[in-house]
Write a protein that holds these residues in place. Sequence first.
Motif, short mmCIF file in Angstrom:
data_model
loop_
_atom_site.label_atom_id
_atom_site.label_comp_id
_atom_site.label_asym_id
_atom_site.label_seq_id
_atom_site.Cartn_x
_atom_site.Cartn_y
_atom_site.Cartn_z
N THR A 33 -21.10 26.76 17.56
CA THR A 33 -20.76 26.40 18.86
C THR A 33 -21.66 25.22 19.46
OG1 THR A 33 -22.78 28.11 19.27
CG2 THR A 33 -20.48 29.24 19.06
N ALA A 34 -22.51 24.69 18.72
CA ALA A 34 -23.26 23.51 19.33
C ALA A 34 -22.49 22.30 19.08
CB ALA A 34 -24.61 23.21 18.42
N LEU A 35 -21.32 22.20 18.27
CA LEU A 35 -20.59 21.18 17.97
C LEU A 35 -19.78 20.62 19.15
CD1 LEU A 35 -19.61 19.17 15.62
CD2 LEU A 35 -17.66 20.71 15.43
N ARG A 36 -19.80 19.43 19.50
CA ARG A 36 -19.30 18.87 20.68
C ARG A 36 -18.31 17.61 20.24
NH1 ARG A 36 -21.02 14.47 23.84
NH2 ARG A 36 -22.75 14.26 22.57
N GLU A 37 -18.64 16.81 19.39
CA GLU A 37 -17.80 15.84 19.01
C GLU A 37 -18.08 15.67 17.30
OE1 GLU A 37 -17.18 11.07 19.46
OE2 GLU A 37 -18.08 12.12 21.08
N VAL A 38 -16.86 15.17 16.38
CA VAL A 38 -16.98 14.81 15.06
C VAL A 38 -16.37 13.56 14.95
CG1 VAL A 38 -15.23 16.35 14.48
CG2 VAL A 38 -16.80 15.40 12.60
N ARG A 39 -16.86 12.65 14.03
CA ARG A 39 -16.22 11.21 13.89
C ARG A 39 -16.80 10.70 12.51
NH1 ARG A 39 -20.19 9.70 17.04
NH2 ARG A 39 -21.13 7.57 16.76
N VAL A 40 -16.10 9.68 12.19
CA VAL A 40 -16.53 9.00 11.14
C VAL A 40 -16.99 7.32 11.60
CG1 VAL A 40 -16.13 8.00 8.72
CG2 VAL A 40 -15.12 10.31 9.28
N GLU A 106 -13.79 12.40 5.50
CA GLU A 106 -12.35 12.96 6.17
C GLU A 106 -12.12 14.38 5.89
OE1 GLU A 106 -10.99 10.99 7.94
OE2 GLU A 106 -12.12 9.20 7.72
N ARG A 107 -12.58 14.83 4.88
CA ARG A 107 -12.28 16.12 4.66
C ARG A 107 -13.23 16.88 5.51
NH1 ARG A 107 -16.10 19.59 3.51
NH2 ARG A 107 -17.26 17.95 2.93
N ALA A 108 -14.52 16.52 5.82
CA ALA A 108 -15.42 17.19 6.78
C ALA A 108 -14.92 17.28 7.98
CB ALA A 108 -16.61 16.59 6.44
N VAL A 109 -14.25 16.09 8.55
CA VAL A 109 -13.61 15.90 9.85
C VAL A 109 -12.43 16.90 10.11
CG1 VAL A 109 -12.18 14.39 11.31
CG2 VAL A 109 -14.26 13.56 10.24
N ARG A 110 -11.68 16.89 8.79
CA ARG A 110 -10.66 18.08 8.96
C ARG A 110 -10.97 19.47 8.98
NH1 ARG A 110 -8.69 14.50 5.08
NH2 ARG A 110 -9.11 15.92 3.24
N GLU A 111 -12.03 19.78 8.26
CA GLU A 111 -12.61 21.06 8.35
C GLU A 111 -13.26 21.43 9.79
OE1 GLU A 111 -15.65 23.95 5.75
OE2 GLU A 111 -15.47 21.85 5.14
N LEU A 112 -14.02 20.39 10.23
CA LEU A 112 -14.70 20.52 11.27
C LEU A 112 -13.96 20.42 12.86
CD1 LEU A 112 -17.96 18.89 10.42
CD2 LEU A 112 -17.72 21.24 11.06
N ARG A 113 -12.81 19.60 12.71
CA ARG A 113 -12.20 19.32 14.14
C ARG A 113 -11.61 20.59 14.85
NH1 ARG A 113 -11.54 14.49 16.11
NH2 ARG A 113 -11.29 13.73 13.84
N PRO A 114 -11.07 21.65 14.22
CA PRO A 114 -10.77 22.83 14.89
C PRO A 114 -11.82 23.54 15.76
CG PRO A 114 -9.94 22.85 12.55
CD PRO A 114 -11.01 21.96 12.74
N TYR A 115 -13.05 23.05 15.45
CA TYR A 115 -14.25 23.81 16.12
C TYR A 115 -14.74 22.90 17.13
CZ TYR A 115 -14.04 26.82 12.12
OH TYR A 115 -13.76 27.64 11.17
N VAL A 116 -14.02 21.56 17.49
CA VAL A 116 -14.55 20.94 18.38
C VAL A 116 -13.87 21.40 19.76
CG1 VAL A 116 -14.37 18.34 19.52
CG2 VAL A 116 -14.73 18.81 17.18
N PRO A 117 -14.79 21.60 20.72
CA PRO A 117 -14.04 22.30 22.15
C PRO A 117 -13.52 21.06 22.79
CG PRO A 117 -16.60 21.75 22.34
CD PRO A 117 -16.33 21.56 20.89
N THR A 118 -12.21 21.50 23.37
CA THR A 118 -11.55 20.49 24.12
C THR A 118 -11.75 20.35 25.48
OG1 THR A 118 -9.97 22.41 24.75
CG2 THR A 118 -9.52 21.19 22.70
#
Length: 122
Positions: A33-40, A106-118
């Motif tokens: 729930t703390a995740l705000r953004e994910v990027r490489v 890139e694998r980690a981004v794919r795994e985490l992207r669904p949890y980034v709030p819109t």
Amino acid sequence: MARVTVEGTDIVVRLSLRETLAARRRQVRVPLTALREVRVEPDWWRALRGLRGPGLWIPDRLCVGTRVLPDGKDFAVVVPGRPVLCLELRRGAPYGRLAVSDPDPERAVRELRPYVPTDRLG
């Protein structure tokens, strides 16, 4: 090399033996729930901010540990020359950013992207 995974309701950064010795911890956990953004970040040095804190900081070799900022701290496990997975976290999280040279960012981004709030608030 450190790896970022999702375990239950947490984001977990698992450190290698060498990184564990440098950071004096085996892993870092933050709530999803703390995740705000994910990027490489392709330029490893752009992922590091603030001043070095506890950890091991060998220029052009390894950056592992806490980075101190005026309004908080980041946790970094960065290997120069490699892209860095940057996880921006909400206020109130133990860290403002997790910067990790994951072997497959890139694998980690794919795994985490669904949890980034819109809504992008926080």
